[in-house]
Design a protein around this motif. Structure first.
Motif, PDB file in Angstrom:
ATOM      1  N   LEU A 120       0.853  -1.188   0.000  1.00 32.26           N
ATOM      2  CA  LEU A 120       0.000   0.000   0.000  1.00 32.26           C
ATOM      3  C   LEU A 120       0.885   1.232   0.000  1.00 32.26           C
ATOM      4  O   LEU A 120       1.762   1.372   0.857  1.00 32.26           O
ATOM      5  N   VAL A 121       0.673   2.111  -0.974  1.00 33.46           N
ATOM      6  CA  VAL A 121       1.410   3.367  -1.073  1.00 33.46           C
ATOM      7  C   VAL A 121       0.401   4.482  -0.900  1.00 33.46           C
ATOM      8  O   VAL A 121      -0.449   4.706  -1.769  1.00 33.46           O
ATOM      9  N   LEU A 122       0.480   5.169   0.234  1.00 33.24           N
ATOM     10  CA  LEU A 122      -0.559   6.110   0.637  1.00 33.24           C
ATOM     11  C   LEU A 122       0.051   7.492   0.850  1.00 33.24           C
ATOM     12  O   LEU A 122       0.908   7.665   1.711  1.00 33.24           O
ATOM     13  N   ASP A 123      -0.392   8.455   0.054  1.00 32.17           N
ATOM     14  CA  ASP A 123       0.152   9.807   0.107  1.00 32.17           C
ATOM     15  C   ASP A 123      -0.833  10.704   0.860  1.00 32.17           C
ATOM     16  O   ASP A 123      -1.923  10.988   0.364  1.00 32.17           O
ATOM     17  N   GLU A 124      -0.472  11.141   2.061  1.00 33.07           N
ATOM     18  CA  GLU A 124      -1.326  11.960   2.928  1.00 33.07           C
ATOM     19  C   GLU A 124      -2.724  11.337   3.047  1.00 33.07           C
ATOM     20  O   GLU A 124      -3.730  11.949   2.688  1.00 33.07           O
ATOM     21  N   PRO A 125      -2.815  10.111   3.565  1.00 32.48           N
ATOM     22  CA  PRO A 125      -4.059   9.341   3.486  1.00 32.48           C
ATOM     23  C   PRO A 125      -5.214   9.877   4.323  1.00 32.48           C
ATOM     24  O   PRO A 125      -6.368   9.573   4.021  1.00 32.48           O
ATOM     25  N   THR A 126      -4.955  10.658   5.371  1.00 37.26           N
ATOM     26  CA  THR A 126      -6.064  11.114   6.224  1.00 37.26           C
ATOM     27  C   THR A 126      -6.542  12.515   5.862  1.00 37.26           C
ATOM     28  O   THR A 126      -7.362  13.094   6.575  1.00 37.26           O
ATOM     29  N   SER A 127      -6.059  13.050   4.760  1.00 34.16           N
ATOM     30  CA  SER A 127      -6.466  14.388   4.344  1.00 34.16           C
ATOM     31  C   SER A 127      -7.988  14.444   4.163  1.00 34.16           C
ATOM     32  O   SER A 127      -8.569  13.660   3.402  1.00 34.16           O
ATOM     33  N   GLY A 128      -8.625  15.355   4.871  1.00 30.07           N
ATOM     34  CA  GLY A 128     -10.071  15.520   4.743  1.00 30.07           C
ATOM     35  C   GLY A 128     -10.903  14.642   5.640  1.00 30.07           C
ATOM     36  O   GLY A 128     -12.126  14.796   5.700  1.00 30.07           O
ATOM     37  N   LEU A 129     -10.285  13.694   6.353  1.00 23.22           N
ATOM     38  CA  LEU A 129     -11.044  12.801   7.229  1.00 23.22           C
ATOM     39  C   LEU A 129     -11.233  13.437   8.606  1.00 23.22           C
ATOM     40  O   LEU A 129     -10.332  14.107   9.112  1.00 23.22           O
ATOM     41  N   ASP A 130     -12.393  13.191   9.216  1.00 21.86           N
ATOM     42  CA  ASP A 130     -12.595  13.685  10.577  1.00 21.86           C
ATOM     43  C   ASP A 130     -11.841  12.772  11.552  1.00 21.86           C
ATOM     44  O   ASP A 130     -11.377  11.681  11.181  1.00 21.86           O
ATOM     45  N   PRO A 131     -11.676  13.199  12.810  1.00 20.63           N
ATOM     46  CA  PRO A 131     -10.858  12.416  13.756  1.00 20.63           C
ATOM     47  C   PRO A 131     -11.314  10.975  13.935  1.00 20.63           C
ATOM     48  O   PRO A 131     -10.480  10.070  14.067  1.00 20.63           O
ATOM     49  N   LEU A 132     -12.630  10.728  13.927  1.00 21.87           N
ATOM     50  CA  LEU A 132     -13.125   9.362  14.080  1.00 21.87           C
ATOM     51  C   LEU A 132     -12.690   8.491  12.902  1.00 21.87           C
ATOM     52  O   LEU A 132     -12.238   7.352  13.078  1.00 21.87           O
ATOM     53  N   MET A 133     -12.798   9.028  11.696  1.00 22.83           N
ATOM     54  CA  MET A 133     -12.411   8.265  10.510  1.00 22.83           C
ATOM     55  C   MET A 133     -10.892   8.132  10.410  1.00 22.83           C
ATOM     56  O   MET A 133     -10.388   7.154   9.864  1.00 22.83           O
ATOM     57  N   GLN A 134     -10.159   9.093  10.942  1.00 26.44           N
ATOM     58  CA  GLN A 134      -8.699   8.939  10.997  1.00 26.44           C
ATOM     59  C   GLN A 134      -8.322   7.725  11.832  1.00 26.44           C
ATOM     60  O   GLN A 134      -7.433   6.950  11.464  1.00 26.44           O
ATOM     61  N   GLN A 135      -9.012   7.539  12.943  1.00 27.53           N
ATOM     62  CA  GLN A 135      -8.748   6.370  13.780  1.00 27.53           C
ATOM     63  C   GLN A 135      -9.146   5.082  13.072  1.00 27.53           C
ATOM     64  O   GLN A 135      -8.465   4.060  13.190  1.00 27.53           O
ATOM     65  N   GLU A 136     -10.236   5.110  12.330  1.00 30.29           N
ATOM     66  CA  GLU A 136     -10.655   3.922  11.577  1.00 30.29           C
ATOM     67  C   GLU A 136      -9.633   3.589  10.498  1.00 30.29           C
ATOM     68  O   GLU A 136      -9.315   2.414  10.266  1.00 30.29           O
ATOM     69  N   PHE A 137      -9.098   4.623   9.855  1.00 34.38           N
ATOM     70  CA  PHE A 137      -8.049   4.409   8.866  1.00 34.38           C
ATOM     71  C   PHE A 137      -6.832   3.736   9.499  1.00 34.38           C
ATOM     72  O   PHE A 137      -6.262   2.796   8.942  1.00 34.38           O
ATOM     73  N   LEU A 138      -6.420   4.216  10.673  1.00 36.52           N
ATOM     74  CA  LEU A 138      -5.274   3.618  11.346  1.00 36.52           C
ATOM     75  C   LEU A 138      -5.540   2.160  11.684  1.00 36.52           C
ATOM     76  O   LEU A 138      -4.633   1.324  11.648  1.00 36.52           O
ATOM     77  N   GLY A 139      -6.801   1.839  11.989  1.00 41.30           N
ATOM     78  CA  GLY A 139      -7.176   0.441  12.194  1.00 41.30           C
ATOM     79  C   GLY A 139      -6.991  -0.377  10.926  1.00 41.30           C
ATOM     80  O   GLY A 139      -6.527  -1.534  10.979  1.00 41.30           O
TER      81      GLY A 139
END
Length: 309
Positions: A155-174
């Motif tokens: 997986l190559v992810l460039d600034e992957p949490t851009s635009g996500l709210d804090p809850l979705m940022q945590q889901e992304f990290l999951g």
């Protein structure tokens, strides 16, 4: 290339005319690890990613990804990669998110729709909505689903949490942690240090187009300067503590000592133990402060540390 190295860059260099994008990059990403690629905007992170994927051709140096040459074996390589660009756009796509993701799935030889819906549910993405009418955050979710849905080797992810709210940022990290548990490799560019601290095994820090350091996340934390405050039963003198290894910014106000410690606390603790200690407060090292100290350290000097930690 050995199978335990997912990405290897050797003296990788890209100039845009006289402007340096990245220069002399030596970096290895180990198979199955999460590498955080850190640096402010303009440091060279996106240039490096585009070189890895053969979206740009290097001025010099070489790179191999998953044992393949990105130029000669581009099609085979891209089937094994999930890519999220930093500037996400779906030009000409006015259909629903579901239609776009089916298109991506078909282009990759078929993806189980249950996998797509599972990811959409985790990210709270409504697949029935038209992509062109979505907010930036929801378009980012579509980009994440298309990157993760075929369970790629890399997986190559460039600034992957851009635009996500804090809850979705945590889901992304999951999602990132799940990918690592499944044996996938994640190369994640970011300037958001907290998310890297939570998800990455190692961090590579780029400064003005050059690699400044590669460290394990916990090693970077141990290097951080921490603030210490000690309350004694009686007044103490500053001179007793000012010359200790790693101790700086010593300030004494009667029985209260405040200072910073770079490295081990042991010398300070042993010196304090000669007095009656009432309380000791030590602020946890801050990864952002550590990052900034690396980034601005020895500005203009040769690269600070290129060892693989």
């Amino acid at each position: 290339m050995t199978t335990d190295i997912a990405v290897r860059a050797e003296e990788l260099t890209k100039f845009y005319g006289a402007h340096r994008g990245i220069e002399g990059l030596d970096l290895e990403v180990r198979a199955g690890e999460v590498l955080g690629f850190l640096g402010p905007n303009g440091a060279g992170k996106t240039t490096t990613i585009r070189l890895l994927l053969d979206f740009l051709r290097p001025t010099g140096g070489r790179v191999t990804v998953l044992g393949l040459d990105p130029r000669r074996e581009k099609a085979a390589l891209h089937r094994r990669i999930g890519y999220l660009p930093g500037e996400l756009a779906f030009p000409g796509r006015r259909g629903k998110a579901a239609d776009l993701l089916r298109f991506f799935g078909d282009a990759r030889g078929g993806v189980a729709w249950s996998r797509v819906t599972e990811l959409a549910e985790r990210l709270e993405l409504d697949l029935s909505r038209p992509v062109h009418a979505m907010s930036k955050g929801n378009r980012q979710k579509v980009g994440l689903v298309q990157a993760f849905m075929h369970q790629p080797d890399l997986l190559v992810l460039d600034e992957p949490t851009s635009g996500l709210d804090p809850l979705m940022q945590q889901e992304f990290l999951g999602l990132v942690r799940d990918a690592r548990a499944a044996g996938q490799t994640v190369f994640m560019s970011s300037h958001v240090l907290a998310e890297v601290q939570q998800a990455a095994d190692r961090v590579a820090i780029v400064r003005a187009g050059r690699l400044a350091a590669v460290e394990r996340v916990e090693s970077l934390g141990r290097r951080a300067v921490r603030t210490v405050e000690i309350h004694f039963a009686d007044p103490v003198g500053a001179a007793e503590f000012a010359g200790l290894p790693g101790v700086a910014e010593v300030r004494v106000d009667g029985p209260v000592l405040r200072c910073t410690v770079d490295g081990k606390l042991d010398p300070l603790v042993k010196a304090a133990a000669r007095h009656e200690v009432i309380d000791l407060l030590s602020a946890e090292p801050d990864l952002e402060e550590t990052f900034l100290s690396y980034y601005y350290h020895a500005e203009g000097d040769p690269d600070a540390a290129r060892a693989g930690a």
